[in-house]
Design a protein around this motif. Structure first.
Motif, PDB file in Angstrom:
ATOM      1  N   ASP A  15       1.083  -0.810  -0.105  1.00 25.64           N
ATOM      2  CA  ASP A  15       0.390   0.262   0.004  1.00 25.64           C
ATOM      3  C   ASP A  15       1.174   1.033  -0.318  1.00 25.64           C
ATOM      4  OD1 ASP A  15      -2.795  -1.159  -0.135  1.00 25.64           O
ATOM      5  OD2 ASP A  15      -2.524  -1.645   2.048  1.00 25.64           O
ATOM      6  N   SER A  53       0.082   3.283   4.397  1.00 24.18           N
ATOM      7  CA  SER A  53      -1.269   4.586   4.088  1.00 24.18           C
ATOM      8  C   SER A  53      -2.414   3.790   4.514  1.00 24.18           C
ATOM      9  CB  SER A  53      -0.872   4.238   2.343  1.00 24.18           C
ATOM     10  OG  SER A  53      -1.618   3.334   1.806  1.00 24.18           O
ATOM     11  N   GLU A  54      -2.186   2.517   5.126  1.00 25.22           N
ATOM     12  CA  GLU A  54      -3.822   1.975   5.126  1.00 25.22           C
ATOM     13  C   GLU A  54      -3.762   2.556   7.032  1.00 25.22           C
ATOM     14  OE1 GLU A  54      -6.574   1.717   3.767  1.00 25.22           O
ATOM     15  OE2 GLU A  54      -5.090   2.140   1.896  1.00 25.22           O
TER      16      GLU A  54
END
Length: 694
Positions: A287, A326-327
């Motif tokens: 991600d 990013s998650e």
């Protein structure tokens, strides 16, 4: 003149009266005769002993060294015999040498035909076989000055020291696989590591591979079967002499579906004030990586995919990297680096005893750290000063004197746990103090870990910004900043501040250790790849943001259903813990017997609640039983055994054996024969007297 009765007896008169009279008179003569024999034996007895002793004067043989055996963990028993009498005064501790350890004293006791010499060693040994011999001028002499001056004996089974913990580390290999490494100070033949979490397992010596030639360091790779958080607990280690050690060291590993795969590259060894690089360039995540957060020994925070650091103090240091994608998925990796002193190290620490130490610092104008190479600078049973950091003038030699005491400071308002004195004659600024407090002392006084504050004596006691760095079963570690060095007091924050503030503990890095973790290092230089580090507030969060929710768990009560159990029994231990924090959490604690951990548990406590959990514990040895740092019971030996300790040749109920005073050798033999003969003669005379009606 002979009377008529005597004449009648001589003439053989046989009437009944006269026969009795004759028997009476004959008995009296027999008594007289036997008494003369006893006197002759009493007179000739000493003469016989003298003659036997005279034979000993012709003795030309030196004493004989018979055996050498282990008598106790720090005692070696030697036996010597001789055909005369060994001179006890000729034996001293300096007469003997040992191949391992040192002889502190000896004792000499008479034995059948000789002597027993017990060597008392200063300390327990870490070697199994010890050779005992004579010193260059050592000798054992008998009464005729015959000397034994040479010879040696080998004693086995002397290794009684348990293995010491050196290292226990987890390194992520990939998302679900971890490399487990354990290290002790001596070769191991057995070890056990427990795995708990969504699935449980147990690793033994057969699962590990030795990675060094000395069999002190072992490694294995382990793949967890399910997603979730796992605890790896090093429970037991056994050395080659069979000495077991309960380790109770815990490390944690989390298997998440989409967490970043963290890779940290950097050296394992460096020297003081040498700049080294650590890089996370090979860390990947599907991600995309959002942030890198580096911690040096759990405190100093840097950002960016790589950092450059230089350590001001020798010892072992942890480099921890927390990577977030990013998650919002986070992975943590910890590497350890060993920092060695150099010949011209700018900081030198000289411990004097547990509570006093001296240090010399060559000032650089930058912040420099003063810490002992092993353990704390100074400590008491309650508080420990782990290290001090400050900036000193350039090219100035600074002398520091440290002292720790449990005394309460004068004119101090509130609970006090101890004092630290830092005496110096050179100005110092930008100071920080790392210290710790005994967990049991906090529990006894009902003080929450987050309520402890360091005070500085500067025209009155001034509270300093203080934050919790780490917590274990035994101690809570803190960091405080100060404008300078002086006298410091460890106490509690004012009531008004306590009511409005919680624990200042920074977020954990995913690792829990039941012994005090490595201390934070102040760096001579600390640089990221060009990205500025976020400024930090006293509670460890970035300036301008709200502190993240975190647990604040304290054990408030520990009970046991049997306060005087015996070895072999099973007791029920109940632990009550309170979470004053703003997030759910778990609290790991150990059950200890004689300061050795026999079990490790975790109690989960939701935020703002109190929980009580009970655990069954089997008792395998006698001694003090403690839970979460609190003593709860004294375990006694199992019932049974002899009513009288010792044997006839030993002691009974602590009283000396009178027979031990009987002389040995030829003198004892002759004296024993004489006494036995007198007893026999007395018995014969007594029986005759009864027969004759006396």
């Amino acid at each position: 003149m002979v009377d008529a009765g005597q004449l009648a007896c001589m003439r053989g008169v046989t009437d009944e009266f006269m026969t009795g009279s004759c028997r009476f008179r004959a008995g009296r003569w027999l008594l007289v005769t036997l008494s003369l024999v006893a006197v002759l034996l009493a007179v000739t007895g000493p003469a016989t002993a003298t003659e036997t002793q005279a034979l000993g004067e012709n003795d030309t043989e030196a004493p004989t060294w018979e055996t050498a055996t282990k008598a106790a963990p720090t005692q070696i028993e030697l036996t010597f015999t001789d055909n005369s009498t060994i001179d006890r005064g000729s034996i001293a501790a300096g007469d003997f040498t040992v191949s391992a350890g040192n002889i502190s004293n000896l004792s000499v006791e008479p034995a059948d035909g000789g002597l027993t010499v017990t060597l008392l060693l200063e300390d327990r040994l870490n070697v199994d076989t010890v050779t005992v011999g004579f010193a260059s001028n050592g000798a054992i002499a008998d009464a005729e000055d015959n000397e034994l001056t040479s010879g040696s004996k080998t004693v086995t089974g002397m290794d009684t020291l348990v293995p010491e913990f050196e290292r226990f580390a987890l390194t992520r290999v990939d998302a679900d696989t971890v490399a487990v490494r354990v290290a002790a100070n001596e070769p191991l033949t057995e070890l056990a590591v427990a795995v708990t979490g969504p699935a449980t397992d147990r690793l033994t010596r057969a699962n590990f591979t030795a990675v060094d030639g000395s069999n002190t360091t072992f490694e294995t790779r382990y793949t967890v079967p399910e997603y979730g958080a796992y605890s790896f607990v090093w429970e037991r280690a056994v050395d080659r002499s069979g000495n077991p050690r309960v380790m109770s060291r815990m490390r944690q590993f989390r298997y998440e579906d989409s967490a970043p795969e963290v890779v940290v590259d950097g050296p394992e060894v460096t020297t003081v004030e040498t700049t080294v690089n650590f890089s996370a360039a090979e860390t990947v995540d599907e991600d995309g990586i959002d942030s890198y957060r580096w911690r040096i020994d759990g405190a100093t925070v840097l950002s960016g995919p790589s950092i450059r650091v230089a350590f001001a103090a020798a010892g072992r240091h942890d480099i921890t990297l927390e990577v977030t994608d990013s998650e919002g998925h986070t992975a943590v990796e910890t590497r350890q680096i060993r920092v060695r002193k150099t010949a011209d190290s700018p900081v030198t620490v000289t411990p004097l005893n547990a509570t006093r130490a001296n240090a010399t610092v060559r000032g650089t104008g930058l912040v420099q750290q003063v810490r002992a190479e092993n353990g704390s600078l100074v400590r008491t049973d309650t508080v420990a000063l782990d290290r001090v950091s400050a900036a000193f003038p350039v090219n100035t030699s600074v002398s520091l004197r440290f002292q720790a005491t449990d005394a309460s400071p004068a004119a101090f308002d509130g609970q006090s746990f101890g004092l630290f004195h830092v005496d110096h004659a050179t100005p110092a600024d930008r100071a920080s103090v790392r210290f710790s407090v005994d967990r049991a002392a906090l529990n006894r006084t009902g003080v929450a870990p987050g309520a402890v504050v360091l005070y500085r004596d500067a025209d009155g006691w001034t509270p300093l910004p203080t934050s919790v760095v780490s917590r274990t079963d035994d101690r809570v570690a803190y960091q405080a900043t100060a404008p300078g060095l002086s006298q410091f007091a460890v106490g509690t924050e004012p009531a008004s501040a306590t009511a409005s503030s919680g624990s200042a503990e920074p977020p954990g890095d995913g690792e829990t250790d039941t012994e005090e973790s490595s201390d934070t290092d102040v760096l001579t230089t600390a640089e990221s790849d060009g990205t500025e580090s976020p400024s930090q507030s006293s509670d460890g969060t970035a300036s301008g943001s709200q502190p993240a929710p975190r647990p604040d768990i304290t054990v408030t009560n520990v009970t046991v259903d049997e306060t005087a159990p015996s070895v072999g029994e099973t007791v029920l231990v109940s632990v009550t813990a309170t979470n004053r924090g703003t997030a759910n959490g778990t609290y790991p604690f150990s059950v200890r017997l004689n300061d050795s951990s026999i079990a490790t548990y975790e109690i989960a406590v939701p935020a703002g609640t109190t929980r009580t959990r009970s655990y069954e514990q089997n008792l395998t040895a006698e001694g003090e039983l403690s839970v979460a740092g609190t003593a709860v019971a004294n375990v006694s030996a199992s019932s049974g055994g002899s009513l009288l300790p010792g044997s006839i040749t030993g002691t009974v109920a602590g009283l000396p054996n009178p027979l031990a005073l009987w002389p040995s050798g030829i003198v004892g033999t002759v004296l024993g024969a004489f006494v036995g003969l007198v007893v026999v003669v007395y018995g014969v005379l007594k029986a005759l007297a009864i027969y004759l009606g006396y």
